[in-house]
Design an enzyme around this catalytic site. Sequence first.
Site, mmCIF file in Angstrom:
data_model
loop_
_atom_site.group_PDB
_atom_site.id
_atom_site.type_symbol
_atom_site.label_atom_id
_atom_site.label_comp_id
_atom_site.label_asym_id
_atom_site.label_seq_id
_atom_site.Cartn_x
_atom_site.Cartn_y
_atom_site.Cartn_z
ATOM 1 N N TRP A 173 -0.779 -4.463 5.564
ATOM 2 C CA TRP A 173 0.302 -4.328 5.038
ATOM 3 C C TRP A 173 1.393 -3.717 6.151
ATOM 4 O O TRP A 173 1.243 -2.708 6.606
ATOM 5 C CB TRP A 173 0.761 -3.558 3.730
ATOM 6 C CG TRP A 173 2.137 -3.547 3.188
ATOM 7 C CD1 TRP A 173 3.105 -4.759 3.252
ATOM 8 C CD2 TRP A 173 2.917 -2.391 2.658
ATOM 9 N NE1 TRP A 173 4.205 -4.153 2.403
ATOM 10 C CE2 TRP A 173 3.927 -2.903 2.273
ATOM 11 C CE3 TRP A 173 2.492 -0.855 2.232
ATOM 12 C CZ2 TRP A 173 4.953 -2.104 1.547
ATOM 13 C CZ3 TRP A 173 3.316 -0.120 1.852
ATOM 14 C CH2 TRP A 173 4.347 -0.664 1.541
ATOM 15 N N ASP A 207 -5.601 2.915 -0.518
ATOM 16 C CA ASP A 207 -4.350 2.504 -1.031
ATOM 17 C C ASP A 207 -4.239 1.663 -2.133
ATOM 18 O O ASP A 207 -4.992 0.285 -1.969
ATOM 19 C CB ASP A 207 -3.418 1.899 0.181
ATOM 20 C CG ASP A 207 -2.175 1.347 -0.187
ATOM 21 O OD1 ASP A 207 -1.512 1.721 -1.357
ATOM 22 O OD2 ASP A 207 -1.325 1.029 0.622
ATOM 23 N N LYS A 265 4.264 -2.597 -9.155
ATOM 24 C CA LYS A 265 3.952 -3.839 -9.498
ATOM 25 C C LYS A 265 3.237 -3.975 -10.857
ATOM 26 O O LYS A 265 3.733 -4.706 -11.651
ATOM 27 C CB LYS A 265 2.759 -4.381 -8.473
ATOM 28 C CG LYS A 265 3.046 -4.040 -7.002
ATOM 29 C CD LYS A 265 4.132 -4.861 -6.430
ATOM 30 C CE LYS A 265 4.529 -4.209 -5.110
ATOM 31 N NZ LYS A 265 4.935 -5.028 -4.332
#
Length: 396
Positions: free
Chosen positions: A130, A211, A246
């Site tokens: 990311w 993560d 999310k």
Amino acid sequence: MFETLTALPPDSILGLSAAFKKDPNPHKIDLGVGVYKDEQGNTPILECVASAQHLLLASETSKVYITPQGNQGFIDGMLRLLLGENSFVLNHNRVAAVQAPGGCGALRILAELLIRIDENTTVWVSDPTWANHMPLLGDAGLTLKTYPYFDKDNASIKFDEMMDCLSKVGPNDVVLLHGCCHNPTGADLSKEQWQDVAALAAKVGFLPFVDTAYQGFGDGIEEDTYGLRLLIDSVDEVIVAASCSKNFGLYRERVGLAAIICKDEKTRDIAQSQIQSVARGIYSMPPSYGGALVDIILNDKALYTTWTNEVNAMRVRMATLRQMLVTNLQQQNVDKDFSFINAQKGMFSFLCIPPQQVQQLRDEHSIYFVDSSRVNIAGINHNNVGTLAKAIAQTL
Ligand SMILES: Cc1ncc(COP(=O)(O)O)c(C=O)c1O
């Protein structure tokens, strides 16, 4: 004084959103920014969140500061969610944790803590990873290096190369792993591969940094913790950055958790004091609202059930969209096998096409996604999938 600075180019993903908004084409498709979207293209407030908001409004009596570690009900609920109801390390009081302003905040707090331990710490991140990992970790002063991860030519994980690279990292190095739903590729490690990584971590001694930003979007809420829990069973120390953006749809409320699994309770107490002091030095205390909502949801049986149903529905929808895209591409007789999209997890996939074709899709078909060819699967729906597949076929 500020004239000595140089202007920076706009953030590529946010720039893409701005270009999408400006595009007058009524058939334009946005597969850029990583937010979940429903069939109508909206990012709705989850039902469990709407209910929790009512409960919070009715019960909140003060806006006084919360503590630097954050809401304890939130922290305990999140730790149970991540580590399991009967987690050995939780039962043995080996986990330090703070509520953080989003997954980004958690990543940065942990980066600052690593710098306190050793300012020369190296963190290995997957190639690709990311994009925001670089500033979040690098700007704290950590040295970033990459390990091989994804082969765009074959749309698969370069597992042997990854393992070879990680077998040579230093015992005090840190290895960042995506807990599930790898961003940007959607390619996750299999259970067997996680087992190999965990065994390697135990052998080499590197610190796993997990993560987890999409728990529940891959194989399931519990299933998506497989790698994390295996690592915790395999080595004494693991650090975790989790996001509620999310899976609770709480993007703008900035809710996350930074956790440190320590080798014993005494070290846990030291780590807890240090991580709170890191948080205090950056923003003092986290915002209360989003964490309070997650606290209510995770600690209320009925709301928890509603939440799991809503997460499951989002996951199933994204898996269906993957199948729909692959079928539509097959119907267009494209000269490329896109079936790998079905095997990938979560919100993203790499289409594995070159940047010129990504640009062409943008210029000629008003289909927007980032140059790496990462698409937000949740931006697809029954209305636009045909247009998308046709445009890809024409471009290829
Ligand atoms: C891999 C990964 N980690 C962390 C985050 C942080 O999320 P947030 O700060 O919005 O909670 C994201 C968000 O896109 C992500 O994709």
